[in-house]
Design a protein around this motif. Structure first.
Motif, PDB file in Angstrom:
ATOM      1  N   UNK A   1      12.355  31.204 -65.039  1.00 18.61           N
ATOM      2  CA  UNK A   1      12.032  32.469 -65.694  1.00 18.61           C
ATOM      3  C   UNK A   1      13.144  33.481 -65.450  1.00 18.61           C
ATOM      4  N   UNK A   2      13.330  34.411 -66.377  1.00 15.97           N
ATOM      5  CA  UNK A   2      14.254  35.524 -66.107  1.00 15.97           C
ATOM      6  C   UNK A   2      13.740  36.376 -64.942  1.00 15.97           C
ATOM      7  N   UNK A   3      14.588  37.274 -64.477  1.00 16.01           N
ATOM      8  CA  UNK A   3      14.172  38.221 -63.435  1.00 16.01           C
ATOM      9  C   UNK A   3      14.549  37.749 -62.055  1.00 16.01           C
ATOM     10  N   UNK A   4      14.553  38.713 -61.122  1.00 17.15           N
ATOM     11  CA  UNK A   4      14.971  38.396 -59.763  1.00 17.15           C
ATOM     12  C   UNK A   4      14.203  39.278 -58.782  1.00 17.15           C
ATOM     13  N   UNK A   5      12.947  38.944 -58.594  1.00 22.91           N
ATOM     14  CA  UNK A   5      12.162  39.684 -57.610  1.00 22.91           C
ATOM     15  C   UNK A   5      11.126  38.768 -56.991  1.00 22.91           C
ATOM     16  N   UNK A   6      10.902  38.969 -55.700  1.00 19.07           N
ATOM     17  CA  UNK A   6      10.005  38.080 -54.958  1.00 19.07           C
ATOM     18  C   UNK A   6       9.144  38.883 -53.990  1.00 19.07           C
ATOM     19  N   UNK A   7       7.943  38.388 -53.759  1.00 16.47           N
ATOM     20  CA  UNK A   7       6.993  39.005 -52.825  1.00 16.47           C
ATOM     21  C   UNK A   7       6.682  38.044 -51.688  1.00 16.47           C
ATOM     22  N   UNK A   8       6.364  38.600 -50.555  1.00 18.92           N
ATOM     23  CA  UNK A   8       5.912  37.784 -49.424  1.00 18.92           C
ATOM     24  C   UNK A   8       4.790  38.511 -48.688  1.00 18.92           C
ATOM     25  N   UNK A   9       3.799  37.727 -48.306  1.00 18.85           N
ATOM     26  CA  UNK A   9       2.815  38.210 -47.334  1.00 18.85           C
ATOM     27  C   UNK A   9       3.060  37.409 -46.074  1.00 18.85           C
ATOM     28  N   UNK A  10       3.622  38.050 -45.069  1.00 19.93           N
ATOM     29  CA  UNK A  10       4.012  37.338 -43.851  1.00 19.93           C
ATOM     30  C   UNK A  10       2.904  37.475 -42.809  1.00 19.93           C
ATOM     31  N   UNK A  11       2.360  36.340 -42.417  1.00 24.20           N
ATOM     32  CA  UNK A  11       1.313  36.332 -41.388  1.00 24.20           C
ATOM     33  C   UNK A  11       1.928  35.723 -40.128  1.00 24.20           C
ATOM     34  N   UNK A  12       2.106  36.511 -39.066  1.00 24.63           N
ATOM     35  CA  UNK A  12       2.839  35.996 -37.900  1.00 24.63           C
ATOM     36  C   UNK A  12       2.110  34.833 -37.239  1.00 24.63           C
ATOM     37  N   UNK A  13       2.881  33.933 -36.641  1.00 18.92           N
ATOM     38  CA  UNK A  13       2.304  32.768 -35.973  1.00 18.92           C
ATOM     39  C   UNK A  13       1.706  33.135 -34.616  1.00 18.92           C
ATOM     40  N   UNK A  14       2.195  34.201 -34.029  1.00 17.52           N
ATOM     41  CA  UNK A  14       1.739  34.623 -32.700  1.00 17.52           C
ATOM     42  C   UNK A  14       2.094  36.097 -32.563  1.00 17.52           C
ATOM     43  N   UNK A  15       1.600  36.720 -31.513  1.00 18.41           N
ATOM     44  CA  UNK A  15       2.150  38.007 -31.120  1.00 18.41           C
ATOM     45  C   UNK A  15       3.572  37.764 -30.609  1.00 18.41           C
ATOM     46  N   UNK A  16       4.333  38.835 -30.438  1.00 22.77           N
ATOM     47  CA  UNK A  16       5.586  38.736 -29.692  1.00 22.77           C
ATOM     48  C   UNK A  16       5.349  39.415 -28.340  1.00 22.77           C
ATOM     49  N   UNK A  17       6.226  39.115 -27.367  1.00 21.92           N
ATOM     50  CA  UNK A  17       5.958  39.598 -26.006  1.00 21.92           C
ATOM     51  C   UNK A  17       7.176  40.292 -25.398  1.00 21.92           C
ATOM     52  N   UNK A  18       7.431  41.533 -25.821  1.00 20.80           N
ATOM     53  CA  UNK A  18       8.490  42.313 -25.180  1.00 20.80           C
ATOM     54  C   UNK A  18       8.133  42.518 -23.711  1.00 20.80           C
ATOM     55  N   UNK A  19       9.155  42.634 -22.871  1.00 19.36           N
ATOM     56  CA  UNK A  19       8.888  42.803 -21.447  1.00 19.36           C
ATOM     57  C   UNK A  19       9.958  43.682 -20.835  1.00 19.36           C
ATOM     58  N   UNK A  20       9.646  44.238 -19.668  1.00 14.88           N
ATOM     59  CA  UNK A  20      10.561  45.232 -19.116  1.00 14.88           C
ATOM     60  C   UNK A  20      10.479  45.278 -17.606  1.00 14.88           C
ATOM     61  N   UNK A  21      11.576  45.669 -17.006  1.00 19.83           N
ATOM     62  CA  UNK A  21      11.610  46.001 -15.580  1.00 19.83           C
ATOM     63  C   UNK A  21      12.247  47.377 -15.452  1.00 19.83           C
ATOM     64  N   UNK A  22      11.464  48.329 -14.987  1.00 17.57           N
ATOM     65  CA  UNK A  22      11.962  49.702 -14.845  1.00 17.57           C
ATOM     66  C   UNK A  22      11.955  50.101 -13.371  1.00 17.57           C
ATOM     67  N   UNK A  23      12.911  50.931 -13.008  1.00 20.66           N
ATOM     68  CA  UNK A  23      13.043  51.414 -11.628  1.00 20.66           C
ATOM     69  C   UNK A  23      13.337  52.916 -11.681  1.00 20.66           C
ATOM     70  N   UNK A  24      12.630  53.674 -10.866  1.00 22.14           N
ATOM     71  CA  UNK A  24      12.867  55.118 -10.833  1.00 22.14           C
ATOM     72  C   UNK A  24      12.968  55.607  -9.399  1.00 22.14           C
TER      73      UNK A  24
END
Lengths: 155, 786
Positions: free
Chosen positions: B617-640
């Protein structure tokens, strides 16, 4: 009551109720919505403008008190299409996130620098105590103001 | 073009903000606009006997005064709860109350007038006859208050939730060498986004279409709720626009009563109607955050191994359940109690209570800061008990890098991490050994210097929709992302994520530019208008890049796939012999870079459609519904490092070091800005902020005069660093950064202050650690002398 004010270099005259706050006069009567309202007790500084050479919280000022005054708002800071050094510094140093406190911060900061062109980090942190930002943690605002001071960023 | 991902590009959204041209809802003026104001309850709990609106209606310039009965007569529905854990009791809540008010600020009537000043004048003319009732206050105390917030909900308990390995917990505590106990309060906070909420509505009587401009983090989601539950305007006739929104921090997620009242009044009066919250109004109507009472125990062995954690928490939801309130202290809290550690026996139990206070919902971090705070306070107390350095103690219990993916005993499976590397970087950045040596010296000189450490985890990027559904979510948590390539090679990107300070316009341009090898200035990002973005879930839970950004990558891949086929056809090559060069944006024959079609040529060819492959077909546009496979897990070590002035109890933060692993990074400048801003917000909870209600339910911190916000002079320059373990399950390898700083800084600072006070024998002080409280603790430790 009649109020005549010079706003961003232009003389304007309007009839206002005596109770009209200056910030409402600027926003609702003159359409200068760059000056934001973040609180109702004069704490947050989002509404800071310049009036007769001073940084003023326009939510704690009546429009009639500004009769005859010279006012600069955030919309009047850039000149001839060129950003003011303070505006440029906020952009360069990521001194804003949501942008809501930014006009007040910039207006307060330009006066801070004008009053003390060689200011230190401590001077900036102390001098901006009357302006609240919830997004940035202030650090990049402080960097912006110091950078602007080096670039001649007073008013 | 080269790679834009990983570059600190200046933000494209900034020029309008620095020149006072932000497009906030409160800045909108429409011809013929009227103004709405809300009559709110001065009582925490009272029966409404009668409402006399006659004097208000008679005031010149008043267009209408309406009560809850008017809305009921019109069939306006109750506000729903979108997170329903098993056996939950959901109190009924209408936009305007009819028979009873249940918190200070509860809604009783509205006025619509020709100007805001007249509307506020008219509010004072409304006479409400109340019978004040005793108030139920306190997350745990409300259960024994002897007063029911809602007659049908016994003991003021709306829901309970528990999860964990009970047998392993029992074994751990039975066999423990030591048990460390802690009772703590995670105090209630007021989000205080600098932009107060606002709404403007316009009704078109001919098309029966409603447009609502509203300060929302998730306009598409709110549109669904309004259509399905409250105003019941058909979804295709309802357009929500959330243009520039001045900060959210969770408080702009919920569907608010004002989003019912303003459009309802606009339709009723057939006039555009505007409402703008005052700051005082925000304090008694925006959803608040945190508010836990917790009893926790940690089981440890003599060698420093943590074997068990047992947590009981009472979480106050306020007078009504906000849209995802029950999620926060359940699946966003108890599931995070494993922290960064390998703890075999964890069990958590919670009671979700109701009280005569403002409602509570997500606030930056939302449940996860509360979990990290419990774990990290206990880790410090346990290290102290064994006379171990807090970092050494933590390192002994960190999940080993080779154990990922790691299944915790509390449901989550952590995707990736290198916590040893994280702590090594934090020790290096802070020169930790030197900090401790300097502290020893300072202590010898009689100074109260403390060093605080915290290692924190977040489950971000909500959420796999099936998991959310299983845990009580009424909706899914995918994100939409669409790419529309125009005939001239310019690109419009639509995202269901919403930027209210995060800089998506810049970050998403960088992502898409790299997908096509084009200039970011040839890309425009569109968000926040449901007439443009058909469906979307919005922004919260540090999800925009990992879920929304991934949706854009998937759409870009689909577009590239079509372009590849088209290029092969035009070059008369086999598709298998084709390659895409991200540096130039060219699709070329492998080994023959000159036999190529550029991005622009292919876009034009797709729309002229003169020579398309068979079946394309003519045209150039696409849609996505992205359903993540898992949460992501950011992590940190802070010192004050902090120092306490003995004479005043005043705390100074002298040094702050933050190491965060947020996975891959798109724009380091924006990421660092999020980390630093988040740290300041978490420090606010540790030291200054706290919503306080008196016994009668009056909010005594109802303005910025009383509620202490972080100010510029409260912080040193933050020293930051990052480690990177990419998330393995999304195409960008990103984890999310919006909440990490806030989660980590609260326990870091409290641990630092407690470390400073440790020589005096002070074990714990509940937040905020005001000078007054710290001074009292020093005074008491000195036996009442000085």
């Amino acid at each position: 009551m009649k109020v005549s004010v010079t706003v961003n270099g232009k003389l304007v005259e309007r009839e206002v109720e005596p109770r009209t706050l200056l910030v409402h006069f600027l926003r609702d009567h003159l359409g200068l919505t760059g000056t934001n309202i973040g609180c109702d007790t004069g704490q947050c500084g989002a509404c800071t403008i310049h009036m007769n050479g001073m940084a003023v919280k326009s939510c704690a000022t009546l429009a009639v008190q500004a009769d005859g005054a010279e006012i600069t708002t955030i919309e009047g800071l850039a000149q001839n299409g060129h950003l003011h050094p303070m505006q440029q510094a906020f952009w360069d140093n990521h001194g804003l996130q949501c942008g809501f406190c930014t006009p007040g911060m910039i207006m307060a900061a330009t006066k801070l620098v004008a009053n003390n062109p060689n200011l230190t980090e401590e001077d900036v942190r102390h001098g901006l105590e009357g302006n609240i930002c919830r997004c940035t943690g202030y650090e990049n605002i402080v960097r912006s103001v110091i950078a602007a001071a080096a670039a001649g960023g007073g008013d | 073009m080269g790679s834009y991902i990983g570059k600190s590009m200046k933000r494209v959204e900034d020029p309008r903000f620095i020149q006072g041209k932000g497009r906030y809802v409160a800045n909108l003026t429409l011809p013929g606009m009227a103004y709405l104001a809300i009559k709110r309850s001065p009582y925490a709990h009272a029966k409404i006997n009668s409402i006399d609106t006659s004097a208000a209606e008679a005031l010149d310039g008043v267009l209408g005064v309406f009560t809850g009965q008017d809305l009921l007569n019109d069939g306006v529905g109750a506000l729903p709860c979108g997170w329903q854990v098993p056996n939950i009791k959901i109190p009924v809540q209408y936009a305007l109350q009819v028979d009873k008010v249940r918190h200070v600020g509860d809604r009783v009537a509205i006025v619509v007038a020709e100007s805001p000043y007249i509307a506020y004048d008219a509010l004072d003319l409304i006479e409400v006859d109340y019978d004040p009732l005793p108030a139920a206050i306190g997350a745990k105390a409300t259960m024994e208050a002897g007063v029911l917030v809602h007659d049908e909900i016994a003991d003021n308990v709306s829901y309970t939730w528990e999860i964990g390995d009970m047998a392993a917990r029992n074994k751990a505590f039975a066999e423990a060498d030591h048990i460390v106990e802690l009772d703590l309060i995670n105090q209630r906070l007021i989000a205080t986004a600098m932009e107060p909420r606002a709404a403007v509505a316009q009704w078109n009587e001919f098309t029966e279409e409603m447009t609502l401009w509203t300060t929302s983090q998730n306009p598409n989601l709110t549109r669904v709720v309004i259509s399905a539950f409250t105003l019941q305007i058909p979804e295709h006739k309802l357009r929500l626009i959330s243009p520039d929104v001045g900060g959210g921090f969770g408080s702009k997620i919920p569907h608010y009563p004002e989003e019912i009242l303003v459009p309802w009044a606009a339709r009723r009066l057939n006039r555009p109607v505007k409402w703008v919250s005052t700051r005082s109004e925000a304090a008694v109507s925006d959803t608040q955050g945190r508010d836990h009472v917790t009893k926790a125990r940690l089981a440890i062995k003599n060698d420093g191994t943590v074997t068990g954690l047992d947590v009981n928490t009472w979480a106050d939801n306020g007078a009504y359940l906000s849209i995802v309130a029950p999620l926060i202290p359940t699946a966003f809290y108890i599931t995070l109690l494993s922290g960064l550690y390998k703890i075999p026996g964890i069990y958590g139990n919670m009671w979700g209570t109701l009280s005569n206070t403002v409602w509570v919902d997500a606030y930056r971090g939302a449940g996860r800061p509360e979990a990290s705070y419990v774990v990290e306070r206990l880790m410090d107390l346990a290290a102290q008990k064994l006379n171990m350095d807090p970092i050494e103690f933590r390192k002994k219990n960190l999940i080993p890098a080779e154990d990922f993916p790691y299944q915790t005993p509390v449901a989550l499976q952590y995707d990736s991490g290198n916590y040893q590397g994280l702590f090594a970087e934090a020790e290096d950045l802070s020169n930790y050994a030197q900090l401790r040596a300097d502290q020893a010296q300072a202590r010898e000189n009689g100074r109260l210097v403390g060093i605080g450490v915290a290692g924190c985890i977040e489950a971000s990027g909500p959420a796999p929709s099936a998991v959310a559904g299983a845990l009580g979510g009424v909706t899914g948590f995918w994100e939409s992302g669409s790419i529309r390539v125009h005939a001239t090679g310019k690109v419009t990107v639509l995202t269901g994520a919403h930027s209210h300070g995060q800089g998506h316009d810049t970050t998403f341009r960088q992502i898409v530019a790299d997908q096509f090898g084009i200039n970011p200035n040839d890309i425009d990002i569109s968000h926040g208008d449901t007439a443009v973005i058909t469906n979307g879930m919005g922004t919260y839970g540090s999800r925009s890049t990992s879920v929304g950004g991934s949706a854009l990558v998937r759409s870009a891949e689909k577009v590239r796939g079509k372009m590849m086929k088209l290029a092969a056809h035009l070059l008369e090559a086999d598709e298998a012999d084709m390659a895409f060069d991200a540096a130039t944006g060219n699709f070329h024959v492998k080994g023959s870079p000159d036999k190529a079609k550029s991005f622009g040529e292919l876009a034009f060819a797709a729309y002229t459609a003169h020579n398309m492959p068979a079946g394309m077909e003519p045209g150039l546009e696409e849609d996505t519904y992205y359903d993540p496979a898992n949460f992501t897990y950011p992590n940190s070590a802070h010192i004050a490092q902090v120092e306490i002035d003995k004479e005043t109890g005043q705390i100074t933060i002298q040094k702050y070091f933050a190491v965060d692993d947020v996975g891959n990074v798109i724009n380091p400048m924006i990421v660092r800005g999020q980390v630093v801003g988040g740290i300041a917000q978490g420090v606010g909870q540790a030291l200054w902020e706290g919503a306080q209600y008196d016994a009668g339910g009056q909010l005594v911190t109802g303005s910025l005069l009383d509620y202490t916000m972080p100010r510029a002079d409260g912080f040193p320059m933050i020293q930051t660093s990052r480690t990177v373990t990419p998330s393995p399950h999304n195409p960008l390898g990103v984890k999310g950064v919006g909440e990490m700083g806030t989660i980590a800084s609260t326990p870091t600072i409290v641990n630092a202050v407690m470390d400073a006070l440790a020589p005096l024998g002070v074990k714990h002080i509940d937040m905020p650690l005001t000078a007054e409280k710290v001074y009292a603790a020093i005074h008491a430790a000195n036996g009442g002398g000085h």
